[in-house]
Design an enzyme around this catalytic site. Sequence first.
Site, mmCIF file in Angstrom:
data_model
loop_
_atom_site.group_PDB
_atom_site.id
_atom_site.type_symbol
_atom_site.label_atom_id
_atom_site.label_comp_id
_atom_site.label_asym_id
_atom_site.label_seq_id
_atom_site.Cartn_x
_atom_site.Cartn_y
_atom_site.Cartn_z
ATOM 1 N N LEU A 94 65.014 -69.801 4.569
ATOM 2 C CA LEU A 94 64.688 -69.862 3.139
ATOM 3 C C LEU A 94 64.055 -71.169 2.676
ATOM 4 C CD1 LEU A 94 67.757 -67.932 1.656
ATOM 5 C CD2 LEU A 94 65.545 -67.077 2.437
ATOM 6 N N HIS A 111 59.110 -60.909 6.152
ATOM 7 C CA HIS A 111 59.455 -60.793 4.735
ATOM 8 C C HIS A 111 59.849 -59.334 4.466
ATOM 9 C CE1 HIS A 111 59.559 -62.075 0.594
ATOM 10 N NE2 HIS A 111 58.992 -60.917 0.289
ATOM 11 N N GLU A 119 63.073 -53.784 10.430
ATOM 12 C CA GLU A 119 62.984 -55.126 11.029
ATOM 13 C C GLU A 119 63.482 -55.114 12.470
ATOM 14 O OE1 GLU A 119 63.163 -58.021 7.178
ATOM 15 O OE2 GLU A 119 65.094 -57.534 8.064
HETATM 16 C C1 GAR Z 1 65.803 -60.218 6.333
HETATM 17 O O1 GAR Z 1 65.750 -58.990 5.671
HETATM 18 C C2 GAR Z 1 64.517 -60.981 6.159
HETATM 19 O O2 GAR Z 1 63.395 -60.162 6.045
HETATM 20 C C3 GAR Z 1 64.768 -61.711 4.864
HETATM 21 O O3 GAR Z 1 66.107 -62.126 4.932
HETATM 22 C C4 GAR Z 1 66.845 -61.137 5.671
HETATM 23 C C5 GAR Z 1 67.715 -61.844 6.664
HETATM 24 O O4 GAR Z 1 68.638 -60.954 7.237
HETATM 25 N N1 GAR Z 1 63.875 -62.823 4.704
HETATM 26 C C6 GAR Z 1 63.426 -63.239 3.529
HETATM 27 O O5 GAR Z 1 63.748 -62.722 2.477
HETATM 28 C C7 GAR Z 1 62.478 -64.434 3.591
HETATM 29 N N2 GAR Z 1 61.707 -64.504 2.388
HETATM 30 P P1 GAR Z 1 69.470 -61.361 8.523
HETATM 31 O O6 GAR Z 1 70.031 -62.777 8.259
HETATM 32 O O7 GAR Z 1 70.556 -60.357 8.639
HETATM 33 O O8 GAR Z 1 68.537 -61.363 9.692
#
Ligand code: GAR
Length: 191
Positions: A85, A104, A174
């Site tokens: 972040l 993203h 993802e």
């Molecule tokens: C994921 O969905 C990723 O795409 C998002 O945070 C999540 C992390 O999940 N990223 C963002 O929003 C960046 N702007 P995780 O910690 O379970 O992998």
Amino acid sequence: MKRIIIFASGSGSNAENIIKYFAKKKNAEVTHVFSNNQRAKVLQRAHRLGVKALHFDRDSFYNSNEVLRILNDAKPDMIVLAGFLWIFPKNIIDAFTNKVINIHPALLPKYGGKGMYGSHVHKAVVDNKEQETGITIHYVNEFYDEGAIIFQATTPVQEGDTPEDVAMSVHQLEYKHFPEVIENLLFSVEA
Ligand code: GAR
């Protein structure tokens, strides 16, 4: 052996999925997980999976070049932001041209920018009655969510879906695509 380093700020379910994917391969591995958040679950996950887990603070990232120094020593072929972040410093991006990518949880350029992450994105998608959402994997530049797009995949948003429902479908996308996109980049571009 190609070397992957992951940056993450939170839970790290994507990081775990990527680590496990490459643990089964002979030609690439995740060597380190970096987090700006000492209490992030991702550090425990990495540790449990036998991957070096490192916490860093704002000063070592933006001012003292300590993170850059560790990265230069570690010589990654790819730096992967998976739920990271903080904005990436320009000197690190410049030191690893075309090797820093981010995922993203929306179809950029929609729902990107500062403050648009995780559940905030999914709430905005539901509030705006979008009929589909998805994921974007893109190169990282010094602005939030603005680098060149590498890959997108979509998933429908059904009427009545909550932000949590959307988060679940996006996470499935993802898990399915992120490791393969990393692998394709590692082995299609001569690094
Ligand atoms: C994921 O969905 C990723 O795409 C998002 O945070 C999540 C992390 O999940 N990223 C963002 O929003 C960046 N702007 P995780 O910690 O379970 O992998």
